[in-house]
Design a protein around this motif. Structure first.
Motif, PDB file in Angstrom:
ATOM      1  N   GLN A   1       0.844  -1.205   0.000  1.00 25.99           N
ATOM      2  CA  GLN A   1       0.000   0.000   0.000  1.00 25.99           C
ATOM      3  C   GLN A   1       0.880   1.255   0.000  1.00 25.99           C
ATOM      4  OE1 GLN A   1      -3.242   0.012  -0.497  1.00 25.99           O
ATOM      5  NE2 GLN A   1      -3.358  -2.229  -0.425  1.00 25.99           N
ATOM      6  N   LEU A   2       1.967   1.209   0.771  1.00 31.29           N
ATOM      7  CA  LEU A   2       2.884   2.357   0.807  1.00 31.29           C
ATOM      8  C   LEU A   2       3.546   2.562  -0.556  1.00 31.29           C
ATOM      9  CD1 LEU A   2       4.725   1.979   4.239  1.00 31.29           C
ATOM     10  CD2 LEU A   2       3.042   3.697   3.608  1.00 31.29           C
ATOM     11  N   ALA A   3       3.948   1.456  -1.186  1.00 30.31           N
ATOM     12  CA  ALA A   3       4.616   1.554  -2.496  1.00 30.31           C
ATOM     13  C   ALA A   3       3.651   2.142  -3.529  1.00 30.31           C
ATOM     14  CB  ALA A   3       5.108   0.182  -2.924  1.00 30.31           C
ATOM     15  N   MET A   4       2.382   1.748  -3.445  1.00 27.01           N
ATOM     16  CA  MET A   4       1.406   2.281  -4.418  1.00 27.01           C
ATOM     17  C   MET A   4       1.159   3.768  -4.180  1.00 27.01           C
ATOM     18  SD  MET A   4      -1.209  -0.842  -5.198  1.00 27.01           S
ATOM     19  CE  MET A   4      -1.625  -1.284  -3.550  1.00 27.01           C
ATOM     20  N   LYS A   5       1.106   4.148  -2.905  1.00 23.05           N
ATOM     21  CA  LYS A   5       0.923   5.559  -2.566  1.00 23.05           C
ATOM     22  C   LYS A   5       2.112   6.378  -3.093  1.00 23.05           C
ATOM     23  CE  LYS A   5       0.040   8.448   1.451  1.00 23.05           C
ATOM     24  NZ  LYS A   5       0.360   8.573   2.850  1.00 23.05           N
ATOM     25  N   ARG A   6       3.305   5.845  -2.889  1.00 23.31           N
ATOM     26  CA  ARG A   6       4.500   6.541  -3.364  1.00 23.31           C
ATOM     27  C   ARG A   6       4.533   6.587  -4.889  1.00 23.31           C
ATOM     28  NH1 ARG A   6       9.027   6.938   0.272  1.00 23.31           N
ATOM     29  NH2 ARG A   6      10.512   6.231  -1.276  1.00 23.31           N
ATOM     30  N   LYS A   7       4.048   5.522  -5.527  1.00 22.75           N
ATOM     31  CA  LYS A   7       4.038   5.501  -6.995  1.00 22.75           C
ATOM     32  C   LYS A   7       3.117   6.593  -7.541  1.00 22.75           C
ATOM     33  CE  LYS A   7       3.895   2.448 -10.932  1.00 22.75           C
ATOM     34  NZ  LYS A   7       3.578   1.145 -11.495  1.00 22.75           N
ATOM     35  N   ARG A   8       1.956   6.754  -6.888  1.00 28.19           N
ATOM     36  CA  ARG A   8       1.024   7.815  -7.322  1.00 28.19           C
ATOM     37  C   ARG A   8       1.667   9.193  -7.196  1.00 28.19           C
ATOM     38  NH1 ARG A   8      -2.732   4.289  -4.804  1.00 28.19           N
ATOM     39  NH2 ARG A   8      -2.699   5.422  -2.826  1.00 28.19           N
ATOM     40  N   ALA A   9       2.639   9.305  -6.277  1.00 32.87           N
ATOM     41  CA  ALA A   9       3.345  10.592  -6.098  1.00 32.87           C
ATOM     42  C   ALA A   9       4.653  10.630  -6.895  1.00 32.87           C
ATOM     43  CB  ALA A   9       3.609  10.809  -4.609  1.00 32.87           C
ATOM     44  N   GLY A  10       4.807   9.694  -7.852  1.00 36.20           N
ATOM     45  CA  GLY A  10       5.994   9.709  -8.710  1.00 36.20           C
ATOM     46  C   GLY A  10       7.080   8.738  -8.297  1.00 36.20           C
ATOM     47  N   GLY A  11       6.800   7.872  -7.339  1.00 37.32           N
ATOM     48  CA  GLY A  11       7.812   6.921  -6.848  1.00 37.32           C
ATOM     49  C   GLY A  11       8.009   5.738  -7.787  1.00 37.32           C
ATOM     50  N   LYS A  12       8.923   4.835  -7.396  1.00 35.76           N
ATOM     51  CA  LYS A  12       9.300   3.712  -8.255  1.00 35.76           C
ATOM     52  C   LYS A  12       8.239   2.619  -8.300  1.00 35.76           C
ATOM     53  CE  LYS A  12      14.286   4.108  -7.273  1.00 35.76           C
ATOM     54  NZ  LYS A  12      14.244   5.173  -6.253  1.00 35.76           N
ATOM     55  N   GLY A  13       7.430   2.499  -7.258  1.00 35.75           N
ATOM     56  CA  GLY A  13       6.437   1.426  -7.210  1.00 35.75           C
ATOM     57  C   GLY A  13       7.092   0.070  -7.065  1.00 35.75           C
ATOM     58  N   LYS A  14       8.075  -0.006  -6.170  1.00 32.58           N
ATOM     59  CA  LYS A  14       8.838  -1.252  -6.024  1.00 32.58           C
ATOM     60  C   LYS A  14       8.856  -1.704  -4.569  1.00 32.58           C
ATOM     61  CE  LYS A  14      13.461  -1.264  -6.528  1.00 32.58           C
ATOM     62  NZ  LYS A  14      14.756  -1.310  -7.189  1.00 32.58           N
ATOM     63  N   VAL A  15       8.666  -3.012  -4.372  1.00 33.69           N
ATOM     64  CA  VAL A  15       8.810  -3.580  -3.024  1.00 33.69           C
ATOM     65  C   VAL A  15       9.992  -4.547  -3.045  1.00 33.69           C
ATOM     66  CG1 VAL A  15       7.774  -5.100  -1.289  1.00 33.69           C
ATOM     67  CG2 VAL A  15       6.397  -3.282  -2.319  1.00 33.69           C
ATOM     68  N   THR A  16      10.929  -4.314  -2.153  1.00 38.91           N
ATOM     69  CA  THR A  16      12.099  -5.191  -2.020  1.00 38.91           C
ATOM     70  C   THR A  16      11.920  -6.033  -0.763  1.00 38.91           C
ATOM     71  OG1 THR A  16      13.489  -3.511  -3.059  1.00 38.91           O
ATOM     72  CG2 THR A  16      14.618  -5.225  -1.782  1.00 38.91           C
ATOM     73  N   VAL A  17      12.060  -7.343  -0.927  1.00 35.29           N
ATOM     74  CA  VAL A  17      11.892  -8.266   0.198  1.00 35.29           C
ATOM     75  C   VAL A  17      13.246  -8.872   0.519  1.00 35.29           C
ATOM     76  CG1 VAL A  17      10.776 -10.405   0.948  1.00 35.29           C
ATOM     77  CG2 VAL A  17       9.532  -8.755  -0.485  1.00 35.29           C
ATOM     78  N   THR A  18      13.564  -8.930   1.800  1.00 38.36           N
ATOM     79  CA  THR A  18      14.841  -9.527   2.155  1.00 38.36           C
ATOM     80  C   THR A  18      14.723 -10.371   3.415  1.00 38.36           C
ATOM     81  OG1 THR A  18      17.163  -9.079   2.646  1.00 38.36           O
ATOM     82  CG2 THR A  18      15.614  -7.410   3.342  1.00 38.36           C
ATOM     83  N   SER A  19      15.406 -11.519   3.403  1.00 40.39           N
ATOM     84  CA  SER A  19      15.525 -12.371   4.590  1.00 40.39           C
ATOM     85  C   SER A  19      16.658 -13.364   4.295  1.00 40.39           C
ATOM     86  CB  SER A  19      14.198 -13.080   4.916  1.00 40.39           C
ATOM     87  OG  SER A  19      13.883 -14.033   3.923  1.00 40.39           O
ATOM     88  N   LYS A  20      16.914 -14.261   5.200  1.00 38.57           N
ATOM     89  CA  LYS A  20      18.019 -15.214   4.989  1.00 38.57           C
ATOM     90  C   LYS A  20      17.418 -16.537   4.497  1.00 38.57           C
ATOM     91  CE  LYS A  20      22.432 -16.256   5.445  1.00 38.57           C
ATOM     92  NZ  LYS A  20      23.508 -15.600   4.705  1.00 38.57           N
ATOM     93  N   TYR A  21      16.666 -16.457   3.378  1.00 41.44           N
ATOM     94  CA  TYR A  21      15.896 -17.610   2.912  1.00 41.44           C
ATOM     95  C   TYR A  21      16.767 -18.736   2.359  1.00 41.44           C
ATOM     96  CZ  TYR A  21      16.195 -14.489  -1.154  1.00 41.44           C
ATOM     97  OH  TYR A  21      16.635 -13.626  -2.123  1.00 41.44           O
ATOM     98  N   ASN A  22      18.058 -18.436   2.096  1.00 39.67           N
ATOM     99  CA  ASN A  22      18.942 -19.502   1.601  1.00 39.67           C
ATOM    100  C   ASN A  22      19.447 -20.416   2.727  1.00 39.67           C
ATOM    101  OD1 ASN A  22      20.359 -17.297   2.601  1.00 39.67           O
ATOM    102  ND2 ASN A  22      22.210 -17.815   1.483  1.00 39.67           N
ATOM    103  N   MET A  23      19.421 -19.930   3.972  1.00 38.28           N
ATOM    104  CA  MET A  23      19.843 -20.761   5.113  1.00 38.28           C
ATOM    105  C   MET A  23      18.642 -21.200   5.950  1.00 38.28           C
ATOM    106  SD  MET A  23      22.975 -21.525   5.378  1.00 38.28           S
ATOM    107  CE  MET A  23      23.220 -21.995   7.092  1.00 38.28           C
TER     108      MET A  23
END
Ligand code: ATP
Length: 351
Positions: free
Chosen positions: A171-193
């Motif tokens: 929801q935050l990414a979409m709000k930022r996109k409407r204001a000219g943002g990238k519209g991107k969500v980056t997810v991070t965790s240690k999913y390989n271990m």
């Protein structure tokens, strides 16, 4: 329209000094807010004050919180009692912040940290207590030796909590996109271990982001992400991650723009939110009158936005921006020689 009700909990150690400066500024703004101000943590009559604070929180629109080192106890109620599951920590460089990077201009992204589970549930104990479970380690390809002296800690990642915090990030990414943002969500965790726990976080995040075709999805293993926080922060927009990684990496992110003195945060639930700085109680500078109140003031600006006082939020943000752009009244952490209250006065002048 009725005045908004805001509980003010100034916190412990040096935090009340930052809150005091923030309150000076908020009072000078003559806002349509009734403040219910509590004393600093160490002067609390435990139990009684805690019950009063809970009642005040229940009766309020939001809370402005100083940091706690354990003496201000209502943090547990604000977080788990009010289910404030999304800890939003903006990493935004303003001209004049003392950043160690060569080109910090334009860094502007949000870290959304899951706030209620992961390793922060206080589930720790003697290793021997795990003996009846007869746990088998996938890595050791055998049983866990519980006969040694040691401590375990439990990490909990649930599907529901992951889904709601990632949806919040979307929801935050979409709000930022409407204001000219990238519209991107980056997810991070240690999913390989941590295939199961962090793997679940990654999988649920990917599914949740996929329900919003207008958003770009990106994932990185958390150690790679730590490097990106320093090497390519301009590429980030909205980052969502489990509690422990979020706690650590948002301090690192603050370091890239100018340090803990300038990093605000808001903890949002579906029915309540509270606002605080990213930093702790800075006990090493307590009583010196030099704690940088910018983090607390920017958190107050986030609070005004949450209360629907958008133009007042922008007014406070602009005033802080102006003081930094002019390099006036800066505290020692920003390379200045001024005190906490001098900075507050400069902001009031700029309002
Ligand atoms: P916590 O675990 O509660 O977040 P912490 O270990 O991150 O706490 P802090 O209290 O945030 O510790 O302080 C870390 C360092 O940064 C200390 O040297 C402290 O003085 C400094 N610091 C933190 N906040 C500020 C501030 N607003 N202004 C100036 N220095 C600060």
């Amino acid at each position: 329209m009725a005045n908004k009700k805001v509980v003010v909990l100034p916190g412990d150690d040096a935090a009340p000094e930052g809150m005091n400066a923030t309150m000076e500024v908020l009072r000078a703004m003559r806002l349509s807010i009734d403040f219910d101000e509590f004393p600093p943590g160490e002067r609390w009559v435990r139990g009684e004050t805690d019950a009063k604070a809970r009642a005040a929180i229940d009766n309020s629109d939001t809370t402005l919180f100083g940091s706690t080192s354990g003496k201000t106890t209502s943090i547990g109620y604000l977080r788990w009692g009010k289910q404030t599951y999304a800890n939003v920590r903006p990493t935004r460089y303003l001209k004049g912040f003392r950043s160690p990077l060569a080109r910090p201009e334009g860094i502007d992204y949000l870290i959304v940290r899951e706030n209620l589970e992961d390793l922060y549930l206080g589930l720790e104990g003697p290793l021997g207590d795990l003996a009846p479970l007869q746990l088998k380690s996938r890595i050791l390809r055998g049983p866990l030796d519980t006969s040694r002296r040691g401590i375990y800690a439990i990490k909990v990642i649930t599907e529901a909590a992951t889904r709601r915090v990632v949806e919040f990030a979307c929801q935050l990414a979409m709000k930022r996109k409407r204001a000219g943002g990238k519209g991107k969500v980056t997810v991070t965790s240690k999913y390989n271990m941590l295939h199961e726990s962090d793997g679940l976080f990654r999988k649920v995040a990917e599914e949740t982001v996929a329900t919003h075709p207008e958003i770009t999805y990106e994932q990185f293993i958390v150690d790679d992400f730590a490097r990106r926080v320093v090497a390519s922060p301009h590429d980030l927009d909205v980052v969502v991650l489990p509690n422990l990684y979020g706690d650590i990496l948002s301090d690192a992110a603050a370091g890239t723009i100018g340090g803990l003195g300038v990093a605000p945060s808001g903890c949002y639930g579906d029915n309540y939110a509270y606002f605080e700085s990213v930093h702790g109680t800075a006990p090493d500078i307590m009583g010196m009158g030099i704690i940088n109140p910018t983090a607390s003031m920017l958190a107050a600006a986030m609070m005004l936005e949450y209360l629907g006082l958008k133009s007042e939020a922008a007014r406070l943000d602009d005033a802080i921006r102006k003081v930094y752009a002019e390099g006036r009244a800066l505290t020692p952490d920003q390379g200045g020689k001024s005190g906490t209250i001098d900075f507050a006065r400069a902001v009031i002048d700029a309002l």
